[in-house]
Design a protein around this motif. Structure first.
Motif, short mmCIF file in Angstrom:
data_model
loop_
_atom_site.label_atom_id
_atom_site.label_comp_id
_atom_site.label_asym_id
_atom_site.label_seq_id
_atom_site.Cartn_x
_atom_site.Cartn_y
_atom_site.Cartn_z
N LYS A 129 0.83 -1.21 0.00
CA LYS A 129 0.00 0.00 0.00
C LYS A 129 0.87 1.26 0.00
O LYS A 129 0.59 2.21 -0.72
N LYS A 130 1.93 1.26 0.80
CA LYS A 130 2.80 2.43 0.86
C LYS A 130 3.61 2.61 -0.42
O LYS A 130 3.82 3.74 -0.87
N LEU A 131 4.06 1.51 -1.01
CA LEU A 131 4.84 1.61 -2.24
C LEU A 131 3.96 1.91 -3.46
O LEU A 131 4.45 2.41 -4.47
N ALA A 132 2.67 1.63 -3.38
CA ALA A 132 1.76 1.91 -4.49
C ALA A 132 1.64 3.41 -4.72
O ALA A 132 1.35 3.86 -5.84
N GLU A 133 1.87 4.20 -3.68
CA GLU A 133 1.82 5.65 -3.83
C GLU A 133 2.90 6.16 -4.78
O GLU A 133 2.75 7.19 -5.41
N ASP B 15 5.11 3.98 -19.80
CA ASP B 15 5.37 2.84 -20.67
C ASP B 15 6.84 2.72 -21.03
O ASP B 15 7.28 1.69 -21.53
N SER B 16 7.60 3.74 -20.78
CA SER B 16 9.01 3.73 -21.15
C SER B 16 9.83 3.00 -20.09
O SER B 16 9.79 3.33 -18.92
N LEU B 17 10.58 2.00 -20.52
CA LEU B 17 11.44 1.26 -19.60
C LEU B 17 12.73 2.01 -19.32
O LEU B 17 13.45 1.68 -18.39
N GLU B 18 13.03 2.99 -20.15
CA GLU B 18 14.27 3.73 -19.99
C GLU B 18 14.24 4.66 -18.78
O GLU B 18 15.27 5.00 -18.23
N GLU B 19 13.06 5.07 -18.41
CA GLU B 19 12.93 6.00 -17.30
C GLU B 19 12.86 5.22 -15.98
O GLU B 19 11.88 4.57 -15.69
N VAL B 20 13.90 5.32 -15.22
CA VAL B 20 13.93 4.66 -13.91
C VAL B 20 14.13 5.76 -12.88
O VAL B 20 15.11 6.50 -12.92
N PHE B 21 13.18 5.86 -11.99
CA PHE B 21 13.25 6.90 -10.98
C PHE B 21 13.64 6.29 -9.65
O PHE B 21 13.06 5.30 -9.23
N GLU B 22 14.63 6.88 -9.01
CA GLU B 22 14.98 6.47 -7.67
C GLU B 22 14.38 7.48 -6.72
O GLU B 22 14.80 8.63 -6.67
N ASN B 23 13.42 7.05 -5.99
CA ASN B 23 12.75 7.93 -5.06
C ASN B 23 13.31 7.66 -3.66
O ASN B 23 13.23 6.54 -3.16
N ARG B 24 13.84 8.68 -3.05
CA ARG B 24 14.48 8.54 -1.74
C ARG B 24 13.49 8.06 -0.68
O ARG B 24 13.82 7.22 0.15
N GLU B 25 12.28 8.56 -0.71
CA GLU B 25 11.27 8.14 0.26
C GLU B 25 10.93 6.66 0.11
O GLU B 25 10.75 5.95 1.09
N GLN B 26 10.86 6.21 -1.12
CA GLN B 26 10.57 4.81 -1.40
C GLN B 26 11.69 3.91 -0.87
O GLN B 26 11.43 2.86 -0.27
N ILE B 27 12.92 4.34 -1.03
CA ILE B 27 14.06 3.58 -0.52
C ILE B 27 14.04 3.53 0.99
O ILE B 27 14.29 2.48 1.61
N GLU B 28 13.71 4.64 1.63
CA GLU B 28 13.65 4.68 3.10
C GLU B 28 12.55 3.78 3.65
O GLU B 28 12.74 3.11 4.66
#
Length: 110
Positions: free
Chosen positions: A51-55, A61-74
């Motif tokens: 539930k928290k990661l779904a936010e 659709d692009s696989l090239e775009e990878v976002f590293e979200n600091r909050e998600q990692i924490e």
């Protein structure tokens, strides 16, 4: 019991096996009870994490775009550092916070 506020140890603990079967008088029954409770805790933790990661879910659709979200990692690190469900369930059982019943014993007593 809230797994976030538990005082269960993070690492493996050596336990007196005979202490686990004080209530049930059968070690196998105690382990089965702890196992079922650990499965319940595990599914609860998984639902909360999902539930928290779904936010943070990205529906690009692009696989090239990878976002590293600091909050998600924490959030992921927080859940990784929690005690394992088996340790939480064992702690609950030892403290007497687990309710269980055996239908076969209830029919014998009635």
């Amino acid at each position: 019991m809230d797994y976030r506020k538990s005082k269960a140890p993070v690492n493996t603990v050596t336990r007196d096996i005979m202490g686990l079967c004080d209530e049930t008088e059968n070690i196998y029954e105690s382990v089965a009870i702890i196992s079922k409770r650990a499965n319940q805790i595990s599914s609860e933790i998984k639902q909360d994490l999902t539930k928290k990661l779904a936010e943070f879910a990205s529906y690009n659709d692009s696989l090239e775009e990878v976002f590293e979200n600091r909050e998600q990692i924490e959030i992921s690190r927080y859940y990784e550092k929690l005690p394992k469900p088996t340790l939480l369930a064992t702690e609950e059982f030892v403290e007497g916070n687990v309710y269980y019943r055996d239908p076969s014993k209830e029919t014998e007593e009635a």
